[in-house]
Design a protein around this motif. Structure first.
Motif, PDB file in Angstrom:
ATOM      1  N   GLN A   1      33.827  71.217  12.045  1.00 53.02           N
ATOM      2  CA  GLN A   1      33.376  70.474  13.086  1.00 53.02           C
ATOM      3  C   GLN A   1      33.956  69.251  13.135  1.00 53.02           C
TER       4      GLN A   1
ATOM      5  N   GLU B   1      37.738  68.620  13.432  1.00 51.03           N
ATOM      6  CA  GLU B   1      38.147  68.824  14.528  1.00 51.03           C
ATOM      7  C   GLU B   1      37.361  67.350  15.565  1.00 51.03           C
ATOM      8  N   ARG B   2      36.389  66.833  15.228  1.00 45.75           N
ATOM      9  CA  ARG B   2      35.706  65.649  15.617  1.00 45.75           C
ATOM     10  C   ARG B   2      36.730  64.531  15.388  1.00 45.75           C
TER      11      ARG B   2
ATOM     12  N   GLN C   1      39.971  64.677  17.287  1.00 48.13           N
ATOM     13  CA  GLN C   1      39.608  64.358  18.768  1.00 48.13           C
ATOM     14  C   GLN C   1      39.590  62.707  19.020  1.00 48.13           C
TER      15      GLN C   1
ATOM     16  N   SER D   1      41.175  67.937  26.519  1.00 46.37           N
ATOM     17  CA  SER D   1      40.372  67.857  25.260  1.00 46.37           C
ATOM     18  C   SER D   1      38.934  68.659  25.428  1.00 46.37           C
TER      19      SER D   1
ATOM     20  N   ASN E   1      38.401  72.820  23.464  1.00 54.79           N
ATOM     21  CA  ASN E   1      38.331  72.737  22.062  1.00 54.79           C
ATOM     22  C   ASN E   1      37.336  74.087  21.646  1.00 54.79           C
ATOM     23  N   SER E   2      37.884  75.056  21.491  1.00 52.26           N
ATOM     24  CA  SER E   2      37.046  76.283  21.242  1.00 52.26           C
ATOM     25  C   SER E   2      36.134  76.293  20.009  1.00 52.26           C
ATOM     26  N   HIS E   3      36.230  75.188  19.113  1.00 48.81           N
ATOM     27  CA  HIS E   3      35.313  75.100  18.086  1.00 48.81           C
ATOM     28  C   HIS E   3      34.206  73.861  18.350  1.00 48.81           C
TER      29      HIS E   3
ATOM     30  N   ARG F   1      48.069  69.600  28.284  1.00 49.40           N
ATOM     31  CA  ARG F   1      48.049  68.897  26.865  1.00 49.40           C
ATOM     32  C   ARG F   1      49.623  68.091  26.998  1.00 49.40           C
TER      33      ARG F   1
END
Length: 228
Positions: free
Chosen positions: A133, A136-137, A140, A163, A166-168, A224
């Motif tokens: 997490q 990924e953050r 981002q 954006s 994001n599947s997570h 994207r």
């Protein structure tokens, strides 16, 4: 979206970190976590607050932003239903560094800090989830800085929409994104009118369609890659 109608228990049990917990751990999470309602324009949490909860969005949408002394604002990201945030502040045990405001009426799940830290200590899979997490953050936010400094508004709007998928960070987001042009403007750093112009351009490119209740994504990879 059905997300708006889910109970707190359903939201917790379908969270993308719930599957890594034991039944006993999940039982404590359900017993300790509670729900609050925040009206549109209200604060979910404020800069300078003591961080007491990990926050999840059951329904609605929340933006993370800050204001300068002169009143100028910067929006970092928007969090749709299914997203959880605030883990960084909990891990560092610091006061909140940003405001979180409801872009529309929102239902917020609040997991107490003590429960969050107990999961960290008792669940290796949960700790692994948080590492992903945070990574990924970080990715981002790096992308947001690049977009803001290098890209024009049309491209920023495209990347802002992309954006959200994001599947997570934001699991379960459907192709029809329930977001207004005003909300999209806040998130992409544009006026509502300029965001509308960008959406019309992207619609002509066949990347999305503007529906009555939101924006339908037709070509996520195209969004994207889009550059104007």
């Amino acid at each position: 979206m059905q997300t708006e109608q889910r109970s707190l228990k359903e939201a917790l049990r379908t969270a993308n970190w719930a599957g890594c917990l034991t039944p006993e751990q999940m039982a404590r999470v359900e017993a300790d976590t509670f729900e609050t309602f925040v009206p549109k324009g209200g604060y979910v949490c404020r800069k300078g607050d003591k961080v007491e909860h990990w926050l999840g969005i059951i329904g609605g949408m929340v933006k993370m932003n800050n204001f300068s002394a002169s009143g100028k604002s910067v929006t970092f990201t928007g969090v749709p239903p299914g997203g959880w945030f605030g883990e960084g502040s909990l891990l560092k045990d610091e006061f909140r560094k940003y405001d979180a405001m409801a872009l529309r009426d929102s239902r917020i799940a609040r997991m107490p800090a003590a429960t969050f830290h107990w999961l960290l200590e008792s669940s290796l899979p949960f700790t692994r989830f948080l590492l992903i997490q945070l990574n990924e953050r970080l990715g981002q936010f790096i992308g947001m800085v690049e977009n803001d400094r290098l890209l024009n508004v049309d491209t920023r709007v495209a990347r802002c929409l992309a954006s959200m998928f994001n599947s997570h960070l934001y699991p379960g987001l459907e192709p029809l994104v329930q977001i207004s042009q005003e909300e999209l403007g806040f998130l992409s750093g544009a006026s509502r009118q300029r965001a509308n112009q960008a959406l019309q351009l992207l619609e002509k490119q066949g990347l999305l369609s503007i529906d009555y209740c939101g924006i339908r994504i037709l070509d996520l990879e195209g969004l994207r890659r889009f550059e104007a």
